[in-house]
Write a protein that holds these residues in place. Structure first.
Motif, PDB file in Angstrom:
ATOM      1  N   LEU A 192       0.861  -1.176   0.000  1.00  0.00           N
ATOM      2  CA  LEU A 192       0.000   0.000   0.000  1.00  0.00           C
ATOM      3  C   LEU A 192       0.902   1.231   0.000  1.00  0.00           C
ATOM      4  N   VAL A 193       0.749   2.047  -1.026  1.00  0.00           N
ATOM      5  CA  VAL A 193       1.613   3.221  -1.199  1.00  0.00           C
ATOM      6  C   VAL A 193       0.743   4.453  -1.360  1.00  0.00           C
ATOM      7  N   ILE A 194       1.096   5.498  -0.642  1.00  0.00           N
ATOM      8  CA  ILE A 194       0.364   6.762  -0.689  1.00  0.00           C
ATOM      9  C   ILE A 194       1.329   7.898  -0.996  1.00  0.00           C
ATOM     10  N   GLY A 195       0.945   8.717  -1.942  1.00  0.00           N
ATOM     11  CA  GLY A 195       1.702   9.929  -2.248  1.00  0.00           C
ATOM     12  C   GLY A 195       0.934  11.151  -1.775  1.00  0.00           C
ATOM     13  N   ASP A 227      14.186   7.706 -11.349  1.00  0.00           N
ATOM     14  CA  ASP A 227      15.417   7.107 -10.840  1.00  0.00           C
ATOM     15  C   ASP A 227      15.735   7.597  -9.435  1.00  0.00           C
ATOM     16  N   GLU A 228      15.488   8.886  -9.186  1.00  0.00           N
ATOM     17  CA  GLU A 228      15.749   9.435  -7.851  1.00  0.00           C
ATOM     18  C   GLU A 228      14.846   8.784  -6.811  1.00  0.00           C
ATOM     19  N   LEU A 229      13.595   8.573  -7.169  1.00  0.00           N
ATOM     20  CA  LEU A 229      12.668   7.917  -6.241  1.00  0.00           C
ATOM     21  C   LEU A 229      13.127   6.498  -5.946  1.00  0.00           C
ATOM     22  N   ARG A 230      13.525   5.782  -6.959  1.00  0.00           N
ATOM     23  CA  ARG A 230      13.958   4.407  -6.765  1.00  0.00           C
ATOM     24  C   ARG A 230      15.188   4.344  -5.859  1.00  0.00           C
ATOM     25  N   ARG A 231      16.134   5.239  -6.098  1.00  0.00           N
ATOM     26  CA  ARG A 231      17.343   5.251  -5.262  1.00  0.00           C
ATOM     27  C   ARG A 231      16.994   5.565  -3.809  1.00  0.00           C
ATOM     28  N   ALA A 232      16.043   6.476  -3.600  1.00  0.00           N
ATOM     29  CA  ALA A 232      15.655   6.848  -2.238  1.00  0.00           C
ATOM     30  C   ALA A 232      15.015   5.668  -1.514  1.00  0.00           C
ATOM     31  N   LEU A 260       4.245   0.696  -7.345  1.00  0.00           N
ATOM     32  CA  LEU A 260       3.183   1.582  -6.880  1.00  0.00           C
ATOM     33  C   LEU A 260       3.722   2.964  -6.521  1.00  0.00           C
ATOM     34  N   ALA A 261       4.932   3.013  -5.987  1.00  0.00           N
ATOM     35  CA  ALA A 261       5.548   4.314  -5.676  1.00  0.00           C
ATOM     36  C   ALA A 261       5.731   5.133  -6.941  1.00  0.00           C
ATOM     37  N   GLU A 262       6.156   4.492  -8.010  1.00  0.00           N
ATOM     38  CA  GLU A 262       6.328   5.198  -9.280  1.00  0.00           C
ATOM     39  C   GLU A 262       4.975   5.656  -9.823  1.00  0.00           C
ATOM     40  N   GLU A 263       3.944   4.844  -9.629  1.00  0.00           N
ATOM     41  CA  GLU A 263       2.619   5.237 -10.105  1.00  0.00           C
ATOM     42  C   GLU A 263       2.109   6.485  -9.384  1.00  0.00           C
ATOM     43  N   VAL A 264       2.263   6.549  -8.063  1.00  0.00           N
ATOM     44  CA  VAL A 264       1.781   7.734  -7.339  1.00  0.00           C
ATOM     45  C   VAL A 264       2.655   8.934  -7.662  1.00  0.00           C
ATOM     46  N   ARG A 265       3.950   8.728  -7.852  1.00  0.00           N
ATOM     47  CA  ARG A 265       4.839   9.832  -8.248  1.00  0.00           C
ATOM     48  C   ARG A 265       4.391  10.411  -9.583  1.00  0.00           C
ATOM     49  N   ARG A 266       4.119   9.530 -10.533  1.00  0.00           N
ATOM     50  CA  ARG A 266       3.726   9.979 -11.863  1.00  0.00           C
ATOM     51  C   ARG A 266       2.379  10.689 -11.824  1.00  0.00           C
ATOM     52  N   GLU A 267       1.439  10.147 -11.070  1.00  0.00           N
ATOM     53  CA  GLU A 267       0.122  10.783 -10.978  1.00  0.00           C
ATOM     54  C   GLU A 267       0.209  12.178 -10.381  1.00  0.00           C
TER      55      GLU A 267
END
Length: 277
Positions: A192-195, A227-232, A260-267
């Motif tokens: 479960l990921v929330i942005g 890429d920055e999100l993934r590294r974090a 899911l983190a990438e999906e909320v980042r993109r949204e």
């Protein structure tokens, strides 16, 4: 489930000394779901009279530990804050019957400390702070992300009580994005990921839970790139922090956490660029 070892149920308003074998009783939906052989006495919080939800003058929202999921859901549907839709999304993540909704409490879900606890996800994502009260009556405040320390572990002292969780006004004004994954159509959350995008300063917080043994909230002064999100995430969440149980292997949970983190980042990044909700 009959708790055969429990010999007494006491009213929490009596403020009696804490003793071995005591446990706080909120809604009881977890407490009565499986054997509790170590318990001898339950201290009932249901008559404490705490206001379930209270909006403070500064715009922050105090959620009492005894607030039920049903009460939170009803409030969220009429609450005017930008982050209000997240309340219902996390309530729905319970996948529970109306009986559970009307008995299970926000505080109980937090104090169980289970990775899939959606109230943990909600309050951690909105930068919530737990108000804890000791047996001596002293109070202390702990961030939700620090309160839950592992799967089923929380930062409570002997006899200490979770009184409430406060969600700051700044977080309630955030635009949010919600993603949930399960191995089954109506199964427990495996990830479960929330942005939460803050329109005031343009910052972005990404909170990963259910996939991990405890919630991880990553804050960025500006929305990061992929890429920055993934590294974090790789830097914050260690190999042993991905949860492992019948509802998902660590490798799958890790994959879904990143996805899911990438999906909320993109949204939320798209929302920022478009200026729309």
């Amino acid at each position: 489930m009959d708790l055969n070892t429990v010999t007494d149920v006491r009213d929490a308003r009596l403020r009696e000394p804490w003793r071995p074998g005591d446990a706080w009783l909120g809604g009881g939906t977890y407490l009565f779901s499986e054997p509790q052989p170590h318990l001898r006495r339950l201290v009932d919080l249901s008559r404490m009279g705490w206001e379930p939800l209270r909006l403070d003058e500064d715009g922050s929202l105090e959620v009492a530990a005894t607030c039920t999921i049903a009460q939170l859901s009803r409030y969220g549907r009429t609450f005017g804050a930008a982050a209000a839709p997240l309340f219902e999304q996390c309530c729905r993540a319970f996948l529970a019957s109306f009986k559970i909704w009307n008995m299970a409490t926000v505080g109980g879900n937090l104090c169980n400390g289970l990775p899939a606890g959606p109230m943990i996800s909600l309050t951690a994502a909105l930068d919530g702070a737990c108000l804890l009260q000791s047996q001596a009556g002293t109070l202390r405040s702990v961030k939700v992300v620090d309160f839950v320390t592992g799967a089923g572990r929380k930062g409570l002292g002997e006899g200490e009580l979770l009184r409430s969780v406060t969600l700051p006004a700044r977080a309630l004004g955030c635009r949010t994005a919600f993603r949930q994954a399960s191995l089954y159509g109506l199964g427990r959350s495996g990830a479960l990921v929330i942005g939460a995008y803050d329109p005031v300063d343009g910052s972005l917080a990404v909170t990963i839970s259910a996939a991990t043994v405890r919630p991880f909230r990553l804050w960025f002064p500006l929305p990061p790139g992929k890429d920055e999100l993934r590294r974090a995430i790789e830097a914050a969440v260690g190999a042993d922090d991905w949860f492992d149980d019948i509802h998902g292997l660590p490798e799958w949970r890790r994959h879904m956490g990143f996805r899911l983190a990438e999906e909320v980042r993109r949204e939320l990044t798209q929302l920022r660029e478009d200026g729309t909700r």
